[in-house]
Design a protein around this motif. Structure first.
Motif, short mmCIF file in Angstrom:
data_model
loop_
_atom_site.label_atom_id
_atom_site.label_comp_id
_atom_site.label_asym_id
_atom_site.label_seq_id
_atom_site.Cartn_x
_atom_site.Cartn_y
_atom_site.Cartn_z
N ALA A 105 0.82 -1.22 0.00
CA ALA A 105 0.00 0.00 0.00
C ALA A 105 0.85 1.26 0.00
N LEU A 106 1.74 1.38 -0.96
CA LEU A 106 2.53 2.59 -1.08
C LEU A 106 2.84 2.86 -2.54
N THR A 107 3.16 4.12 -2.81
CA THR A 107 3.52 4.54 -4.15
C THR A 107 4.82 5.33 -4.06
N ILE A 108 5.74 5.08 -4.98
CA ILE A 108 7.00 5.82 -5.06
C ILE A 108 6.90 6.72 -6.29
N ILE A 109 7.08 8.02 -6.07
CA ILE A 109 6.97 8.98 -7.16
C ILE A 109 8.31 9.67 -7.40
N ASP A 110 8.75 9.64 -8.65
CA ASP A 110 9.97 10.31 -9.09
C ASP A 110 9.54 11.62 -9.75
N ILE A 111 9.95 12.76 -9.14
CA ILE A 111 9.51 14.05 -9.68
C ILE A 111 10.56 14.70 -10.60
N ARG A 112 11.59 13.94 -10.94
CA ARG A 112 12.58 14.47 -11.89
C ARG A 112 11.96 14.48 -13.29
N ASP A 113 12.64 15.10 -14.24
CA ASP A 113 12.09 15.13 -15.60
C ASP A 113 12.08 13.73 -16.21
N ARG A 114 11.31 13.59 -17.27
CA ARG A 114 11.09 12.28 -17.88
C ARG A 114 12.39 11.63 -18.37
N ALA A 158 15.46 11.94 -17.10
CA ALA A 158 16.17 11.40 -15.94
C ALA A 158 15.48 10.13 -15.44
N PHE A 159 14.16 10.14 -15.41
CA PHE A 159 13.38 8.97 -15.00
C PHE A 159 13.67 7.78 -15.91
N ASN A 160 13.66 8.01 -17.23
CA ASN A 160 13.90 6.93 -18.17
C ASN A 160 15.31 6.35 -18.04
N ASN A 161 16.27 7.20 -17.68
CA ASN A 161 17.66 6.75 -17.54
C ASN A 161 17.86 5.85 -16.33
N SER A 162 17.29 6.22 -15.21
CA SER A 162 17.53 5.47 -13.97
C SER A 162 16.51 5.89 -12.92
N ARG A 163 15.92 4.92 -12.24
CA ARG A 163 14.91 5.21 -11.22
C ARG A 163 14.83 4.07 -10.23
N ILE A 164 14.25 4.35 -9.08
CA ILE A 164 13.97 3.30 -8.10
C ILE A 164 12.97 2.34 -8.74
N THR A 165 13.26 1.06 -8.65
CA THR A 165 12.37 0.06 -9.24
C THR A 165 10.96 0.22 -8.69
N PRO A 222 6.63 14.33 -13.19
CA PRO A 222 7.52 15.49 -13.13
C PRO A 222 6.96 16.60 -12.26
N ALA A 223 7.83 17.27 -11.54
CA ALA A 223 7.45 18.26 -10.54
C ALA A 223 6.47 19.30 -11.05
N ASP A 224 6.62 19.71 -12.29
CA ASP A 224 5.74 20.77 -12.81
C ASP A 224 4.29 20.31 -12.99
N LYS A 281 22.22 0.10 -2.32
CA LYS A 281 22.08 -1.06 -3.19
C LYS A 281 20.62 -1.49 -3.35
N GLY A 282 19.75 -0.47 -3.40
CA GLY A 282 18.34 -0.73 -3.70
C GLY A 282 18.18 -1.02 -5.17
N PRO A 283 17.14 -1.77 -5.54
CA PRO A 283 16.95 -2.09 -6.96
C PRO A 283 16.63 -0.86 -7.81
N ILE A 284 17.27 -0.81 -8.97
CA ILE A 284 17.13 0.33 -9.89
C ILE A 284 16.80 -0.22 -11.27
N GLU A 285 15.97 0.52 -12.00
CA GLU A 285 15.66 0.15 -13.37
C GLU A 285 15.79 1.37 -14.27
N GLY A 286 15.82 1.12 -15.57
CA GLY A 286 15.98 2.19 -16.56
C GLY A 286 17.12 1.87 -17.51
#
Length: 125
Positions: A33-42, A44-51, A57-59, A114-119
């Motif tokens: 029951a949680l959501t992780i939100i990446d507010i960086r631009d698209r 940066a998100f596509n390159n690397s993000r928390i799995t 995006p913040a705007d 060493k948390g899982p990352i995708e992108g």
């Protein structure tokens, strides 16, 4: 007789400022029951993000969240800097979201833990 809470440790409740270890503990425990939100631009998100993170995006964050998430859902947010994360977490709280946590250190801290990352550039350098 044993207390069941000692047999099955439960992660700490959501904190307004959370470490990557707090989030990792909830994910490792299987917290759904949680959501992780990446507010960086698209890009940066596509390159690397928390799995499992979603891009908002913040705007566009407040408008997008208000149409896609329940107000009582636990939300973890990270951005380019802790200051950016704090600013947008504050905006979400003002919009009625009270279960919002800033991930201190963002993606860099997550990577260091060493948390899982995708992108496309998810491989640690």
């Amino acid at each position: 007789m044993s207390d069941s809470s000692t047999l099955f440790p439960i992660p700490k409740p959501l904190q307004s400022k959370s470490t990557v270890f707090d989030l990792k503990e909830r994910l490792d425990w299987g917290e759904p029951a949680l959501t992780i939100i990446d507010i960086r631009d698209r890009e940066a998100f596509n390159n690397s993000r928390i799995t499992g993170a979603i891009s908002m995006p913040a705007d566009k964050l407040v408008a997008q969240v208000s149409t896609s998430l329940e107000c009582d859902r636990d939300i973890y947010i990270y951005g380019n800097t802790d200051e950016q994360t704090h600013d947008f977490t504050t905006k979400l709280r003002e919009a009625g979201y009270q279960s919002v946590a800033e991930i201190i250190g963002g993606l860099a801290a997550w990577r260091a833990a060493k948390g899982p990352i995708e992108g496309s550039f998810a491989v640690s350098i």
